[in-house]
Design a protein around this motif. Sequence first.
Motif, PDB file in Angstrom:
ATOM      1  N   ALA A 316       0.832  -1.203   0.000  1.00  0.00           N
ATOM      2  CA  ALA A 316       0.000   0.000   0.000  1.00  0.00           C
ATOM      3  C   ALA A 316       0.869   1.258   0.000  1.00  0.00           C
ATOM      4  N   ALA A 317       1.963   1.228   0.770  1.00  0.00           N
ATOM      5  CA  ALA A 317       2.869   2.373   0.808  1.00  0.00           C
ATOM      6  C   ALA A 317       3.569   2.568  -0.532  1.00  0.00           C
ATOM      7  N   VAL A 318       3.947   1.462  -1.177  1.00  0.00           N
ATOM      8  CA  VAL A 318       4.563   1.560  -2.504  1.00  0.00           C
ATOM      9  C   VAL A 318       3.570   2.143  -3.512  1.00  0.00           C
ATOM     10  N   ALA A 319       2.325   1.654  -3.475  1.00  0.00           N
ATOM     11  CA  ALA A 319       1.300   2.170  -4.391  1.00  0.00           C
ATOM     12  C   ALA A 319       1.068   3.660  -4.172  1.00  0.00           C
ATOM     13  N   GLU A 320       1.056   4.082  -2.920  1.00  0.00           N
ATOM     14  CA  GLU A 320       0.861   5.493  -2.612  1.00  0.00           C
ATOM     15  C   GLU A 320       2.010   6.330  -3.169  1.00  0.00           C
ATOM     16  N   THR A 324       2.404   9.647  -6.627  1.00  0.00           N
ATOM     17  CA  THR A 324       2.968  11.000  -6.569  1.00  0.00           C
ATOM     18  C   THR A 324       4.318  11.138  -7.270  1.00  0.00           C
ATOM     19  N   THR A 325       4.877  10.028  -7.781  1.00  0.00           N
ATOM     20  CA  THR A 325       6.190  10.112  -8.411  1.00  0.00           C
ATOM     21  C   THR A 325       6.346   9.050  -9.480  1.00  0.00           C
ATOM     22  N   ASP A 326       7.195   9.334 -10.460  1.00  0.00           N
ATOM     23  CA  ASP A 326       7.609   8.346 -11.459  1.00  0.00           C
ATOM     24  C   ASP A 326       8.963   7.742 -11.103  1.00  0.00           C
ATOM     25  N   ASP A 327       9.526   8.169  -9.980  1.00  0.00           N
ATOM     26  CA  ASP A 327      10.839   7.681  -9.570  1.00  0.00           C
ATOM     27  C   ASP A 327      10.754   6.238  -9.064  1.00  0.00           C
ATOM     28  N   PRO A 328      11.907   5.560  -8.976  1.00  0.00           N
ATOM     29  CA  PRO A 328      11.925   4.238  -8.354  1.00  0.00           C
ATOM     30  C   PRO A 328      11.521   4.333  -6.884  1.00  0.00           C
ATOM     31  N   VAL A 329      10.921   3.281  -6.370  1.00  0.00           N
ATOM     32  CA  VAL A 329      10.593   3.174  -4.949  1.00  0.00           C
ATOM     33  C   VAL A 329      11.452   2.069  -4.352  1.00  0.00           C
ATOM     34  N   THR A 370       0.122  -6.166  -9.949  1.00  0.00           N
ATOM     35  CA  THR A 370      -0.925  -5.178  -9.656  1.00  0.00           C
ATOM     36  C   THR A 370      -0.483  -3.719  -9.745  1.00  0.00           C
ATOM     37  N   LEU A 371       0.827  -3.466  -9.692  1.00  0.00           N
ATOM     38  CA  LEU A 371       1.289  -2.080  -9.675  1.00  0.00           C
ATOM     39  C   LEU A 371       2.020  -1.672 -10.953  1.00  0.00           C
ATOM     40  N   GLY A 372       2.136  -2.579 -11.898  1.00  0.00           N
ATOM     41  CA  GLY A 372       2.757  -2.232 -13.170  1.00  0.00           C
ATOM     42  C   GLY A 372       4.266  -2.140 -13.140  1.00  0.00           C
ATOM     43  N   VAL A 373       4.926  -2.790 -12.192  1.00  0.00           N
ATOM     44  CA  VAL A 373       6.390  -2.785 -12.148  1.00  0.00           C
ATOM     45  C   VAL A 373       6.930  -3.617 -13.308  1.00  0.00           C
ATOM     46  N   ARG A 374       7.851  -3.053 -14.065  1.00  0.00           N
ATOM     47  CA  ARG A 374       8.461  -3.753 -15.199  1.00  0.00           C
ATOM     48  C   ARG A 374       9.984  -3.740 -15.145  1.00  0.00           C
ATOM     49  N   ARG A 375      10.527  -3.002 -14.190  1.00  0.00           N
ATOM     50  CA  ARG A 375      11.976  -3.013 -13.987  1.00  0.00           C
ATOM     51  C   ARG A 375      12.236  -3.118 -12.488  1.00  0.00           C
ATOM     52  N   LEU A 376      12.984  -4.148 -12.139  1.00  0.00           N
ATOM     53  CA  LEU A 376      13.151  -4.509 -10.728  1.00  0.00           C
ATOM     54  C   LEU A 376      14.630  -4.673 -10.419  1.00  0.00           C
ATOM     55  N   LEU A 377      15.089  -4.037  -9.359  1.00  0.00           N
ATOM     56  CA  LEU A 377      16.464  -4.181  -8.891  1.00  0.00           C
ATOM     57  C   LEU A 377      16.416  -4.822  -7.512  1.00  0.00           C
ATOM     58  N   THR A 378      17.123  -5.937  -7.345  1.00  0.00           N
ATOM     59  CA  THR A 378      17.204  -6.573  -6.026  1.00  0.00           C
ATOM     60  C   THR A 378      18.635  -6.481  -5.513  1.00  0.00           C
ATOM     61  N   ALA A 379      18.786  -6.339  -4.205  1.00  0.00           N
ATOM     62  CA  ALA A 379      20.113  -6.261  -3.581  1.00  0.00           C
ATOM     63  C   ALA A 379      20.252  -7.399  -2.591  1.00  0.00           C
ATOM     64  N   GLY A 380      21.204  -8.290  -2.854  1.00  0.00           N
ATOM     65  CA  GLY A 380      21.454  -9.424  -1.964  1.00  0.00           C
ATOM     66  C   GLY A 380      21.094 -10.740  -2.615  1.00  0.00           C
ATOM     67  N   GLY A 381      21.967 -11.736  -2.448  1.00  0.00           N
ATOM     68  CA  GLY A 381      21.754 -13.038  -3.074  1.00  0.00           C
ATOM     69  C   GLY A 381      20.513 -13.753  -2.593  1.00  0.00           C
ATOM     70  N   GLU A 382      20.238 -13.699  -1.282  1.00  0.00           N
ATOM     71  CA  GLU A 382      19.065 -14.385  -0.752  1.00  0.00           C
ATOM     72  C   GLU A 382      17.789 -13.714  -1.251  1.00  0.00           C
ATOM     73  N   THR A 383      17.798 -12.388  -1.316  1.00  0.00           N
ATOM     74  CA  THR A 383      16.645 -11.657  -1.841  1.00  0.00           C
ATOM     75  C   THR A 383      16.409 -12.018  -3.299  1.00  0.00           C
TER      76      THR A 383
END
Length: 440
Positions: A316-320, A324-329, A370-383
């Motif tokens: 919900a916080a990510v959607a909010e 208000t922004t086009d920046d990465p969350v 549900t939120l239209g994410v098409r570019r994803l950056l993950t940090a950490g091998g387990e993640t």
Amino acid sequence: MTGPWLGAVADDLTGACDLADAVSEQGESAIVVVGTPGGPPPACGCAVVALKSRTAPRAEAVGDSLTAARWLVEAGCTTIYQKYCSTFDSTDEGNIGPVADALVQLATAGRAGPAGGAPSVGTPATPRVGRTLYQGQLFVGRQLLSESPLRDHPLTPMRDSDLVRVLSRQTRATVALVDWNTVAAGPERIHAAIDAARRTGAGHVLVDALTETDLDNLATALLRAPTGDAPLVAGGAAGLAAALARVRGGGTPSPGLNRAAARAVPAVPNGRRLILSGSCSARTREQVARFTGPLVSLSPVDLDADFGQTVDAVLAAVAEAYRTTDDPVLVSSSADPVLVARYDSQLGPGRSAELLEAAAGEIAARAIATLGVRRLLTAGGETAGAVVRALGLGVLRVGPAVGPGLPWMVPDPDPKLAILFKSGNFGEPDLFHTAWKLAP
């Protein structure tokens, strides 16, 4: 293009992508296969199997690695490469030694001639990211491994820089070292030293390397060595794999056209950008601190109290933020070692990591759906591993790289998403802002 000649078994996903990136930089096409594979690989020069075996139970790590290696041999690979971290992340009860033992046994089982009893040969040295090996001592930049931030890694604290000693605690086989003076003397001297180690019964050989030239000398020695009909067993981080590809291709990096072709991926639809940071490494914590966009914190204590409600609140916080922004969350659970220890004390050993991995996978899947994410950056091998499992990804192709070991990856055959799997200690401090410039 025919099947792969280089087949790598990687102990985590970020390491697999790192190796695929390094090989692609030499103009060699590479794919990453997530999990134990089945069916023939797509056309490529290098196939990398990404496992989750770095901290898995020993029997599981060995079994999965053997399954992957057999598949690679059946696919036609003449070189089997054991990919582990350039900081040799592995406790005394770890899996680098047992997996190396198993791969050597697989390669030499029932074979006569010069390959009989051949040791594994490798090095974690990757000079392009400041990892070097001298007199068997691993350096991270100018620091000994044991004096670097890796000494306090929450899962694999590295408090001994002598890798001959570290590996010897994990295997009954003799571990030999080819020192830098021998390496600097050239491929023939390296080959002679490896052969001498073999004749005296060494099961594994570690090799010093300070420069790319050292790695090229080692790669030349390995590729010239007679192995009969047995595959060569090499190992290490991305540096030696890149050198093997470079030397096999003629000794110099391939022209830009070949390099671009090796990284060609389909276009990915436009969409929102999301960062999931679970690594607790010093560099990732610096990257989180440098990020100036919307940040949503993820706590294992909250997840333990009510997993579903906490994940819902994060989404919900990510959607909010997206309203208000086009920046990465950024969704971050990265914490310093003191706080990680506190979580383990409060929730029990391993519980925090288990909760955070599960949450990362669910957040990624729901954000994409549900939120239209098409570019994803993950940090950490387990993640990274949790995310690919949640998304059900199988084969990944290598796209443009934003830095050493940091390629954008695109699923094959359904390129609806571009993902950058960042190893904890990789990337410049402002990576979370700059990574998107080269995203497919």
